[in-house]
Design a protein around this motif. Structure first.
Motif, PDB file in Angstrom:
ATOM      1  N   GLY A  44       0.815  -1.217   0.000  1.00 34.26           N
ATOM      2  CA  GLY A  44       0.000   0.000   0.000  1.00 34.26           C
ATOM      3  C   GLY A  44       0.843   1.259   0.000  1.00 34.26           C
ATOM      4  N   GLU A  67       2.226  -1.517  -4.525  1.00 32.00           N
ATOM      5  CA  GLU A  67       0.959  -0.788  -4.635  1.00 32.00           C
ATOM      6  C   GLU A  67       0.174  -1.354  -5.806  1.00 32.00           C
ATOM      7  N   TYR A 151       9.650   0.977  -5.076  1.00 28.56           N
ATOM      8  CA  TYR A 151       8.192   0.967  -5.257  1.00 28.56           C
ATOM      9  C   TYR A 151       7.833   0.030  -6.402  1.00 28.56           C
ATOM     10  N   ASP A 186      -2.511  -1.424   3.340  1.00 23.89           N
ATOM     11  CA  ASP A 186      -3.263  -1.396   2.088  1.00 23.89           C
ATOM     12  C   ASP A 186      -4.749  -1.089   2.291  1.00 23.89           C
TER      13      ASP A 186
END
Ligand SMILES: Cc1cc2nc3c(=O)[nH]c(=O)nc-3n(C[C@H](O)[C@H](O)[C@H](O)COP(=O)(O)OP(=O)(O)OC[C@H]3O[C@@H](n4cnc5c(N)ncnc54)[C@H](O)[C@@H]3O)c2cc1C
Length: 431
Positions: A44, A67, A151, A186
């Motif tokens: 998340g 993500e 990421y 998340d």
């Protein structure tokens, strides 16, 4: 800005912190510099996830954030901070950035169908001491971490298998990997929570309302102010702050029996359009803007209640653990939670179970207070009958008086200050 950061902490060398963090866990992973680092996976990249990444990276942890969305989700209405929550922004080293992006919002004005003002609420009541668009905050946190944190956008966890010294994680797209710890940040519909604690239905309490928020051109030509319009069971909120070209639009309404699929934005837009089809005021033009909106945020007002926030090497943070809904200080608490979790991990010298237990003990009371505070948000924002709308507006009028606005500010600041904020020198981030 008077900083609460002790100056000496700002000069602590990252390498010293790296060494201390690495010694804290059994596993070692070779870094590009030939050193070792603890590896933590965060699911998340909303508010809680990047905030935790910021504090963890500061102490040398190797952080990966996965993500599900293909990029940062910068939607959402403004979020405000009061009292000690500003101290957390300072400890994260982002207070100046947040101030630079403050909405500078003025009063919110309740209007009738003919756009006549009924009551004006002073900024301090709705916008706290410091207010920023959720998207700007997410961008600030991402900008502060993107160079040091990995990421993985457009991906998600599909399985978690705990072994003696780590968690084997399977992703939808990336190759499987092992991490020392996994954090579920998340959100309300957390995948990590479902994989660890079972189906969402067992932990989610719906409060009977839906929220739809998006950005639109500033069609009402608002300048650092907002408008609220009600029909029974329905509210429309529009405001424009720092960026005069853009307005924040929010619809809140009593939830119908049949809800659209969570990932089907067309069906969500169709539902909002149907619910507000006969609403007057500026609603028709706002519904046109909704249909064109690329950044719709749609959800039920729901809360998450769990007996425990961690199991083994997996821990939950933010809405995933204690989701409260609007009015529950969700963003402030996500930041406080991130700071506390990182600080307790640093202090526990490798005993993650102790760290998780202490983190939970510290965050439970403010999370429960936030949930209690948010329980009435739906009926307060969108009262069910004309009589209740009038009652609510009378309350607003009272809150607008000097005495009552002082009491309200005292109460909300007390809630914001209800989280204990220990000093964790190892995770403080210099501005
Ligand atoms: C786009 C958006 C707009 C919002 N707007 C509002 C609003 O207008 N009003 C309000 O009260 N609250 C809103 N919220 C919720 C609010 O941000 C949170 O209550 C609060 O800030 C706590 O943040 P969080 O990081 O715990 O959760 P969130 O901010 O919800 O972040 C969770 C993140 O996890 C991601 N995610 C979800 N499932 C997975 C998965 N399986 N794998 C990987 N990632 C996943 C999400 O895409 C999101 O980026 C919004 C949330 C989002 C994502």
């Amino acid at each position: 800005m008077p900083s609460i950061l002790p100056a000496f902490v700002q000069t602590v060398e990252t390498s010293v912190l790296t060494k201390r963090a690495s010694a804290a866990y059994g596993r070692r992973h070779t870094t590009s510099e030939g050193g070792t680092a603890v590896r933590i996976l965060i699911s998340g990249a909303g508010i809680a996830g990047p905030a935790l990444a910021l504090f963890l990276h500061r102490r040398g942890v190797q952080v990966t954030v996965v993500e599900r969305a293909p990029g940062l989700r910068t939607g959402g209405s403004a979020v405000d901070f009061r009292g000690d929550q500003l101290a957390v922004l300072d400890r994260a080293g982002i207070l100046d950035d947040v101030r630079a992006h403050a909405t500078g919002m003025g009063p919110q004005v309740v209007v009738d169908r003919a756009d006549r003002p009924l009551v004006a609420l002073p900024a301090a009541l709705f916008s706290g001491e410091l207010e920023i668009q959720r998207g700007d905050l997410t961008r600030i946190l991402h900008d502060r971490t993107r160079a040091d944190v990995e990421y993985l956008f457009g991906d998600e966890i599909t399985a978690l298998d705990e072994t003696a010294d780590g968690v084997r994680v399977t992703f939808q797209r990336a190759d499987p990997r092992t991490f020392d710890l996994v954090v579920g940040a998340d959100g309300l519909h957390s995948r990590v929570r479902a994989l660890t604690f079972g189906p969402e239905d067992g932990h989610r309490t719906d409060l009977g309302y839906c929220i739809a928020g998006f950005t639109a051109p500033n069609l009402l030509d608002l300048d650092h102010t907002g408008r609220i319009h009600n029909d029974p069971g329905r509210a429309v909120m529009v405001s424009s702050g720092r960026d005069r070209a853009v307005a924040d639009v929010g619809f809140v309404f009593a939830a119908p029996a049949q809800l659209p699929d969570r990932r089907d934005q067309d069906a969500q837009k169709a539902l909002v359009s149907a619910v507000f089809a006969d609403a007057g005021w500026h609603v028709p033009v706002l519904l046109d803007a909704l249909r064109a909106a690329p950044d719709l945020y749609f959800d039920t007002l729901s809360q998450i209640h769990l007996d425990r926030w961690s199991a083994g090497r997996v821990v939950l943070l933010g809405d995933a653990a204690w989701g409260a809904g609007p009015g529950g200080s969700g963003t402030g608490l996500a930041l406080v939670g991130a700071y506390t979790l990182a600080g307790e991990l640093a202090a526990a010298a490798g005993d993650h179970q102790r760290a998780f237990a202490r983190y939970e003990r510290l965050l439970r009371p403010p999370a429960a207070r936030g949930q209690k505070q948010a329980r009435g948000a739906g009926p307060f924002l969108a009262p069910a009958t004309d009589r209740r709308i009038r009652q609510r507006n009378r309350t607003f009028r009272l809150l607008g008086t000097r005495v009552m606005s002082g009491v309200f500010t005292w109460l909300t600041t007390r809630t914001a200050n209800s989280a204990t904020l220990p000093d964790y020198p190892d995770v403080l981030v210099p501005a």
